[in-house]
Design a protein around this motif. Structure first.
Motif, PDB file in Angstrom:
ATOM      1  N   LEU A   1       0.836  -1.202   0.000  1.00  0.00           N
ATOM      2  CA  LEU A   1       0.000   0.000   0.000  1.00  0.00           C
ATOM      3  C   LEU A   1       0.872   1.254   0.000  1.00  0.00           C
ATOM      4  O   LEU A   1       0.639   2.184  -0.771  1.00  0.00           O
ATOM      5  N   ILE A   2       1.885   1.275   0.849  1.00  0.00           N
ATOM      6  CA  ILE A   2       2.805   2.411   0.921  1.00  0.00           C
ATOM      7  C   ILE A   2       3.521   2.596  -0.414  1.00  0.00           C
ATOM      8  O   ILE A   2       3.649   3.719  -0.910  1.00  0.00           O
ATOM      9  N   THR A   3       3.951   1.500  -1.010  1.00  0.00           N
ATOM     10  CA  THR A   3       4.643   1.563  -2.299  1.00  0.00           C
ATOM     11  C   THR A   3       3.699   2.016  -3.409  1.00  0.00           C
ATOM     12  O   THR A   3       4.039   2.889  -4.203  1.00  0.00           O
ATOM     13  N   GLU A   4       2.508   1.432  -3.452  1.00  0.00           N
ATOM     14  CA  GLU A   4       1.532   1.759  -4.500  1.00  0.00           C
ATOM     15  C   GLU A   4       1.190   3.243  -4.517  1.00  0.00           C
ATOM     16  O   GLU A   4       1.108   3.864  -5.573  1.00  0.00           O
ATOM     17  N   PHE A   5       1.000   3.820  -3.349  1.00  0.00           N
ATOM     18  CA  PHE A   5       0.609   5.229  -3.259  1.00  0.00           C
ATOM     19  C   PHE A   5       1.801   6.174  -3.102  1.00  0.00           C
ATOM     20  O   PHE A   5       1.615   7.365  -2.937  1.00  0.00           O
ATOM     21  N   LYS A   6       3.000   5.603  -3.129  1.00  0.00           N
ATOM     22  CA  LYS A   6       4.220   6.397  -2.946  1.00  0.00           C
ATOM     23  C   LYS A   6       4.105   7.241  -1.670  1.00  0.00           C
ATOM     24  O   LYS A   6       4.432   8.425  -1.644  1.00  0.00           O
ATOM     25  N   ALA A   7       3.617   6.568  -0.620  1.00  0.00           N
ATOM     26  CA  ALA A   7       3.332   7.224   0.656  1.00  0.00           C
ATOM     27  C   ALA A   7       4.516   7.217   1.605  1.00  0.00           C
ATOM     28  O   ALA A   7       4.387   7.639   2.746  1.00  0.00           O
ATOM     29  N   GLY A   8       5.646   6.746   1.155  1.00  0.00           N
ATOM     30  CA  GLY A   8       6.820   6.677   2.011  1.00  0.00           C
ATOM     31  C   GLY A   8       7.785   5.656   1.468  1.00  0.00           C
ATOM     32  O   GLY A   8       7.823   5.397   0.264  1.00  0.00           O
ATOM     33  N   ARG A   9       8.529   5.066   2.354  1.00  0.00           N
ATOM     34  CA  ARG A   9       9.563   4.113   1.949  1.00  0.00           C
ATOM     35  C   ARG A   9       9.407   2.833   2.740  1.00  0.00           C
ATOM     36  O   ARG A   9       9.124   2.860   3.937  1.00  0.00           O
ATOM     37  N   VAL A  10       9.610   1.720   2.073  1.00  0.00           N
ATOM     38  CA  VAL A  10       9.590   0.405   2.702  1.00  0.00           C
ATOM     39  C   VAL A  10      11.027  -0.073   2.835  1.00  0.00           C
ATOM     40  O   VAL A  10      11.773  -0.096   1.865  1.00  0.00           O
ATOM     41  N   VAL A  11      11.390  -0.425   4.057  1.00  0.00           N
ATOM     42  CA  VAL A  11      12.712  -0.980   4.329  1.00  0.00           C
ATOM     43  C   VAL A  11      12.495  -2.434   4.724  1.00  0.00           C
ATOM     44  O   VAL A  11      11.898  -2.712   5.766  1.00  0.00           O
ATOM     45  N   ASP A  12      12.957  -3.340   3.865  1.00  0.00           N
ATOM     46  CA  ASP A  12      12.753  -4.772   4.105  1.00  0.00           C
ATOM     47  C   ASP A  12      13.592  -5.209   5.300  1.00  0.00           C
ATOM     48  O   ASP A  12      14.813  -5.070   5.304  1.00  0.00           O
ATOM     49  N   VAL A  13      12.924  -5.735   6.293  1.00  0.00           N
ATOM     50  CA  VAL A  13      13.573  -6.127   7.545  1.00  0.00           C
ATOM     51  C   VAL A  13      14.607  -7.233   7.339  1.00  0.00           C
ATOM     52  O   VAL A  13      15.533  -7.368   8.134  1.00  0.00           O
TER      53      VAL A  13
END
Length: 103
Positions: free
Chosen positions: A34-46
């Motif tokens: 969801l964050i990626t789709e909407f460019k709402a921030g950054r995902v940091v893979d744990v």
């Protein structure tokens, strides 16, 4: 398919702040998508061994780049509206009607 019916409350709350969201967790999680789709921030893979560096880079990027910050802020607002109670309520009603009809 549970899309739009549920998401962790912490992510909902973070998106509702209309600020870039830095999500640290599995990249394939629903809220990461969801964050990626909407460019709402950054995902940091744990699971990424360089996660701490990617997190630091993301923080610096948003601190330094006002346009990037604004774009993520807008994306967070859009994502939050998609997963709001008002957006989810009709889906819940549909599921409940299907359950009752299957009796």
């Amino acid at each position: 398919d549970a899309l739009g019916l549920m998401a962790p409350l912490k992510v909902n709350s973070a998106l509702g702040l209309d600020k870039p969201v830095l999500f640290i967790g599995p990249a394939d999680a629903h809220h990461a998508q969801l964050i990626t789709e909407f460019k709402a921030g950054r995902v940091v893979d744990v699971t990424d061994p360089n996660a701490k560096f990617h997190l630091a880079e993301a923080i610096l990027d948003y601190a330094r780049d006002r346009a990037l910050h604004q774009k993520a802020k807008h994306g967070a607002h859009e994502a939050a509206s998609r997963i709001s109670f008002d957006a989810a309520a009709p889906k819940y009603e549909q599921v409940l009607q299907e359950v009752l009809a299957s009796g």
